[in-house]
Design an enzyme around this catalytic site. Structure first.
Site: not given
Ligand code: RNT
Ligand code: ZN
Length: 434
Positions: A241, A341, A277, A311, A202, A309, A274, A301, A243
Site C-alpha cells: 500500500e 480503512d 492516499h 480517515d 503498509w 488523509d 487507499d 482501502h 501513500k
Molecule cells: C495508513 C494506511 C494503513 C492503515 C491501517 C491501520 O495510512 O492507510 O492501511 O490505516 O493499516
Molecule cells: Zn489504508
C-alpha cells in the site's frame, strides 16, 4: 420545537414494513427493467461482494499489545474523544457482533498484528504466532467470517527515525522483515481455516523535510520486500500500500504510488489503493482501468479524506460511487478486494462501522444498476448530449427502493431504523466504558 425534532427523528427511524418495502420495490423493478436493468440480479450481486471491515475503527488504532511507554503512531491520527472505545479483543468482537446485524451482505473482518492476544504476556512482533490470534480465529469460525490480516509496522520503538523496512540500520530492517514474515505465517494459518487472506503491507517510512537521499531508502525497501515475499504462502494474498504523505512525513514517502505500482506489477503481488492516499483532486476511480492492465488484482482501502488523509467515515460520496462504477463497468469485481480503512474517534464507533459498510454496499448496488450499455453506446456514437442527460437521469431512478429491498432481503434493518438499536447499545454498553 424540541417536540417537533423528537417526532421527526422517530419518523426517520421507524422501520418499514415488509409490505412497504416490497410494494416500492415492485415499482422500482419495472422502472429499471424499462432501461434494461435487472434489479434482482443487481441486488444479488451487490450483496455477494465481500467487504472487509477494519477492526481498528473500534479502538482508535490502539491495539492490544502489552507495551511500555508511548510511541509515534507513524502519522496515523484518530481524532476525537467520543466515549465507548473498545479496550479489549472481547469488546471489539462484541461491538462488531452488534454492528454486523445492521450491515447487509457478505462481510470479512480485517485485523492487524497489533491485535494479538497474548494472555498478558509481552510478545515481540517478530515472534508472533498463529496461537496469538486463536481467539480471533475461533470467533470468526463461529460467525463464518473470512479474515484478513496485516503486519503492523508502526507504533513501535523499532520504527527508528521514522523508518522500518527502508531503514539504513540493518538490525531495524531485519526486525521488520522478521515481523512481516511472521505475519505471513499467521495469515497462512488463517487462510487454511478460512480461505484466501489478504495480507497488506503498509509502512510509515518517510521524511519531514527537504529529503536529499530519496534513492537509498527506496533501494532498501525493494530489497526488504523481496526478502519478505520471496516465497509464496498458499492462500496468502500479498499486497502493498502506497501513500502520498503522512503527518511528520510531508516531504517524502518511501513507498509512493509509483514505487508500489511498479513493484506489484513486476513481482506479481496485489497493489493497494487507499482512497485517502492521493492528492485530493486525484481520481482513484480513474486508476482502476490503468493499473488493472498490468497487475492482476487490486486491494481498495475505502476511506474518505477531508482536506488531508483524515480517515473520515466512508459515505456514498461521488468518489466512492465513481470507484464502484469503474469496478463494475470494467467487469473487474472478481479482481478487486474491498476493505474499509478509516478510524473516527469523534462519533459512536459502532455506528461508524455501519455507516461506512452500508454506504459502500449501496454504492456498489448503484453501480450495478447503471444501464451502462446505453451510456456507452451514446459515447461511441458521438451523442454527447444524450450521454450527459442519461447520466443525470441515473440519479432520478429509485435506487432507494432497491436498496431498501436489498437490506430487507439480507435481513437487516432498512433506512435509519438501526439507530434506535444503536442508541440502546450505546446506553447499555459503550457509555459505561472509561
Ligand atoms: C495508513 C494506511 C494503513 C492503515 C491501517 C491501520 O495510512 O492507510 O492501511 O490505516 O493499516
Ligand atoms: Zn489504508
Amino acid at each position: 420545537m424540541a417536540r417537533m425534532t423528537a417526532t421527526t427523528l422517530r419518523g426517520a427511524t421507524r422501520p418499514l414494513t415488509a409490505r412497504q418495502v416490497e410494494a416500492a420495490y415492485k415499482i422500482a423493478k419495472e422502472r429499471f427493467a424499462a432501461i434494461g436493468v435487472d434489479t434482482d440480479r443487481a441486488v444479488r450481486a451487490a450483496l455477494a461482494v465481500p467487504i472487509s471491515v477494519q477492526c481498528w475503527q473500534a479502538d482508535d488504532v490502539r491495539g492490544l499489545e502489552v507495551v511500555e511507554g508511548a510511541f509515534d503512531a507513524g502519522g496515523l491520527q484518530a481524532t476525537g474523544d467520543y466515549p465507548g472505545a473498545a479496550r479489549s479483543g472481547d469488546e471489539i468482537r462484541r461491538d462488531f457482533d452488534h454492528a454486523a446485524r445492521w450491515i447487509p451482505g457478505k462481510v470479512r473482518f480485517n485485523i492487524h498484528a497489533m491485535y494479538a492476544e497474548t494472555g498478558g504476556k509481552r510478545v515481540e512482533r517478530d515472534e508472533l504466532e498463529p496461537a496469538h490470534f486463536s481467539r480471533w480465529m475461533d470467533w470468526a469460525a463461529e460467525r463464518r467470517l473470512g479474515l484478513d490480516f496485516n503486519p503492523t509496522c508502526f507504533g513501535h520503538p523499532m520504527v527508528m527515525d521514522g523508518l522500518t523496512l527502508s531503514s539504513p540500520r540493518k538490525a531495524v530492517r531485519e526486525f521488520w522483515i522478521r515481523h512481516c514474515l511472521a505475519c505471513r505465517r499467521v495469515a497462512r494459518h488463517m487462510a487454511r481455516r478460512f480461505g484466501p487472506c489478504v495480507t497488506n503491507i503498509w509502512i510509515p517510512d518517510g521524511r519531514k523535510d527537504s529529503t536529499v537521499d530519496r534513492w537509498g531508502p527506496r533501494q532498501r525497501l525493494v530489497e526488504s520486500l523481496d526478502r519478505v515475499l520471496a516465497r509464496r504462502q498458499p492462500g496468502v494474498v500479498d499486497s502493498v500500500e502506497s501513500k502520498l504523505f503522512g503527518i511528520g512525513c510531508e516531504d517524502y514517502t518511501v513507498g509512493s504510488h509509483e514505487f508500489y505500482l511498479a513493484y506489484a506489477a513486476t513481482r506479481g503481488v496485489v497493489v493497494c489503493f487507499d482512497m485517502g492516499h492521493f492528492h485530493p483532486t486525484e481520481s482513484v476511480a480513474d486508476k482502476l482501468s490503468s493499473a488493472l492492465q498490468f497487475v492482476d488484482r487490486l486491494l481498495l482501502h475505502v476511506s474518505r479524506g477531508v482536506r488531508w488523509d483524515s480517515d473520515h467515515v466512508v459515505r456514498a460520496t461521488d468518489e466512492v460511487e465513481a470507484v464502484c462504477d469503474e469496478a463494475v463497468r470494467g467487469k473487474a469485481l472478481g479482481r478487486i478486494y474491498w476493505a474499509m480503512d478509516y478510524f473516527d474517534a469523534s462519533i459512536n464507533r459502532v455506528g461508524a462501522w455501519v455507516i461506512g459498510a452500508r454506504a459502500l454496499r449501496k454504492a456498489l448496488l448503484r453501480a450495478m444498476l447503471e444501464p451502462w450499455e446505453l451510456h456507452r453506446r451514446a459515447e461511441y456514437e458521438g451523442r454527447g448530449a444524450d450521454k450527459l442527460a442519461l447520466l443525470e437521469r441515473r440519479d432520478e431512478m429509485p435506487l432507494g427502493a432497491v436498496w431498501d429491498y436489498a437490506c430487507h432481503r439480507a435481513d437487516v434493518p432498512t433506512g435509519a431504523s438501526w439507530l434506535r438499536d444503536l442508541a440502546s447499545y450505546e446506553k447499555r454498553v459503550l457509555s459505561r466504558r472509561e
